[in-house]
Design a protein around this motif. Structure first.
Motif, PDB file in Angstrom:
ATOM      1  N   ILE A 256      -3.583  48.157  11.297  1.00 57.45           N
ATOM      2  CA  ILE A 256      -4.597  48.065  12.351  1.00 57.45           C
ATOM      3  C   ILE A 256      -3.955  48.090  13.731  1.00 57.45           C
ATOM      4  O   ILE A 256      -4.649  48.219  14.749  1.00 57.45           O
ATOM      5  CB  ILE A 256      -5.453  46.788  12.193  1.00 57.45           C
ATOM      6  N   ASN A 257      -2.637  47.953  13.782  1.00 55.26           N
ATOM      7  CA  ASN A 257      -1.904  48.024  15.048  1.00 55.26           C
ATOM      8  C   ASN A 257      -1.524  49.462  15.346  1.00 55.26           C
ATOM      9  O   ASN A 257      -1.186  50.231  14.445  1.00 55.26           O
ATOM     10  CB  ASN A 257      -0.629  47.175  14.992  1.00 55.26           C
ATOM     11  N   ALA A 258      -1.584  49.808  16.620  1.00 51.75           N
ATOM     12  CA  ALA A 258      -1.197  51.152  17.044  1.00 51.75           C
ATOM     13  C   ALA A 258       0.319  51.289  16.924  1.00 51.75           C
ATOM     14  O   ALA A 258       1.071  50.482  17.480  1.00 51.75           O
ATOM     15  CB  ALA A 258      -1.642  51.415  18.470  1.00 51.75           C
ATOM     16  N   PHE A 275      -3.256  54.270  16.569  1.00 49.38           N
ATOM     17  CA  PHE A 275      -2.794  54.748  17.871  1.00 49.38           C
ATOM     18  C   PHE A 275      -3.789  55.756  18.435  1.00 49.38           C
ATOM     19  O   PHE A 275      -4.172  55.693  19.614  1.00 49.38           O
ATOM     20  CB  PHE A 275      -1.398  55.377  17.733  1.00 49.38           C
ATOM     21  N   LEU A 276      -4.203  56.718  17.574  1.00 46.67           N
ATOM     22  CA  LEU A 276      -5.159  57.722  18.033  1.00 46.67           C
ATOM     23  C   LEU A 276      -6.455  57.074  18.500  1.00 46.67           C
ATOM     24  O   LEU A 276      -7.021  57.458  19.541  1.00 46.67           O
ATOM     25  CB  LEU A 276      -5.445  58.722  16.905  1.00 46.67           C
ATOM     26  N   HIS A 285      -2.156  66.387  16.474  1.00 48.24           N
ATOM     27  CA  HIS A 285      -1.597  67.485  17.251  1.00 48.24           C
ATOM     28  C   HIS A 285      -1.889  67.350  18.743  1.00 48.24           C
ATOM     29  O   HIS A 285      -1.252  68.027  19.570  1.00 48.24           O
ATOM     30  CB  HIS A 285      -2.116  68.839  16.733  1.00 48.24           C
ATOM     31  N   GLN A 286      -2.831  66.486  19.089  1.00 48.86           N
ATOM     32  CA  GLN A 286      -3.148  66.281  20.500  1.00 48.86           C
ATOM     33  C   GLN A 286      -2.099  65.430  21.210  1.00 48.86           C
ATOM     34  O   GLN A 286      -2.021  65.458  22.443  1.00 48.86           O
ATOM     35  CB  GLN A 286      -4.523  65.613  20.637  1.00 48.86           C
ATOM     36  N   VAL A 287      -1.273  64.730  20.441  1.00 50.72           N
ATOM     37  CA  VAL A 287      -0.308  63.820  21.072  1.00 50.72           C
ATOM     38  C   VAL A 287       1.141  64.100  20.657  1.00 50.72           C
ATOM     39  O   VAL A 287       2.071  63.849  21.442  1.00 50.72           O
ATOM     40  CB  VAL A 287      -0.649  62.346  20.759  1.00 50.72           C
ATOM     41  N   LEU A 288       1.360  64.579  19.437  1.00 51.77           N
ATOM     42  CA  LEU A 288       2.731  64.810  18.984  1.00 51.77           C
ATOM     43  C   LEU A 288       3.404  65.878  19.835  1.00 51.77           C
ATOM     44  O   LEU A 288       2.800  66.897  20.191  1.00 51.77           O
ATOM     45  CB  LEU A 288       2.742  65.226  17.515  1.00 51.77           C
TER      46      LEU A 288
END
Length: 325
Positions: A256-258, A275-276, A285-288
């Protein structure tokens, strides 16, 4: 025996083994210090590479300078043959010819001796090669076995105890590889194997009751009276690490933690669903591939945090996030 006697000449000329007839030389105290070549046959010339004209009438110390100081007392050995009537059989390496010889020497007349030579260099090299292979196989952790078509052992690697815990003799007593490796499809393998089968995983039980995971590779061969080579590698530790990583990966994914992982340059290489969700993105793919600094409002402070983490230190504090929206 005199070199000129016809009854010996014909025999010696056609012997396949090298033959040489000698006279021993002693010092004033009767100690053997040298010997003289009186006759040699054609095979001697061929085996040693020394011509008859080069050796007959000469002392061995002329032909082999320093032989009297060699680790093996050849002159002393021949001296006991010529003076005491002993018979000698031994193997010896000669530096001058770079060859190994099997030598048999005897005497029919005090002060004289005959010696027969057989070149065994290739045999010695084969023995050395086999000993090297034995030492290698004894000290590596992979185990090699060879079986016939029925699965009966024809060769067992000396290091078999590393994986299975059983001694070489205990494995031999099992007779068949089916008693060692469970559920090995030997019949199918014998019918279908034309090259190599790799990466069969089998769970085996060692002599002390441990369960191990063994990677088995099979190859069709013709060696040691067998036709199937079985190479075994213990991959228990590797599989345990893989399972541990899998469980840790699942724990991170469902946390449950990012959680995010970045390379030393700060580029994101992993993020979990939490995290997302926290940053307002739908897909990885929006962040990696983006810099971790992009996700924080105060980039200067975020840079200090990154430097702290790269030094293997721990950071505890608050940073203002920049969400997708």
């Amino acid at each position: 025996m005199e070199p000129g006697k016809d009854k010996y000449r014909l025999l010696m000329e056609h012997l396949p083994d090298g033959f040489a007839y000698h006279q021993i030389v002693t010092d004033s105290s009767g100690k053997p210090v040298d010997y003289i070549f009186l006759d040699v046959n054609p095979a001697f010339e061929q085996i040693t590479g020394l011509n008859k004209e080069e050796v007959v009438g000469k002392h061995v110390t002329e032909i082999h300078p320093g032989i009297e100081n060699d680790g093996f007392d050849l002159i002393g050995t021949y001296g006991r043959v010529a003076l005491d009537g002993e018979k000698a059989s031994f193997e010896q390496y000669f530096e001058i010819t770079k060859r190994y010889y099997e030598i048999t020497a005897y005497s029919e007349e005090p002060g004289y001796f005959a010696a027969f030579f057989r070149d065994i260099t290739e045999l010695k090299q084969a023995e050395d090669s086999e000993e090297l292979h034995r030492l290698v196989l004894s000290n590596v952790t992979d185990t090699v076995l060879v079986t016939d078509k029925k699965g009966d052992f024809t060769f067992i690697c000396p290091n078999v105890h590393f994986i299975f815990g059983y001694s070489h003799e205990e494995i031999r007593a099992m007779k068949n590889i089916g008693n060692l490796l469970n559920n090995l499809p030997l019949n199918d393998i014998n019918q279908e194997l034309t090259g190599e089968i790799k990466h069969l995983e089998r769970i085996i039980t060692t002599k002390d009751g441990q369960n191990k995971i063994v990677l088995v590779n099979l190859r069709r061969v013709s060696i040691k009276e067998g036709n199937l080579l079985v190479a075994c590698r213990d991959i228990t530790e590797l599989k345990n690490r893989e399972e541990s990583l899998r469980l840790k990966g699942q724990a991170m994914w469902f946390s449950i933690n990012a959680i995010a992982l970045a390379d030393p340059e700060g580029t994101l290489i992993y993020v979990n669903p939490a995290f997302l969700k926290l940053w307002g993105y739908e897909h990885e793919h929006q962040v990696l591939g983006r810099s971790a600094l992009e996700f924080h409002d105060d980039r200067e402070e975020a840079t200090k945090v990154m430097e702290t983490l790269i030094r293997n230190d721990v950071y505890t504090g608050e940073l203002k996030a920049v969400k997708a929206d």
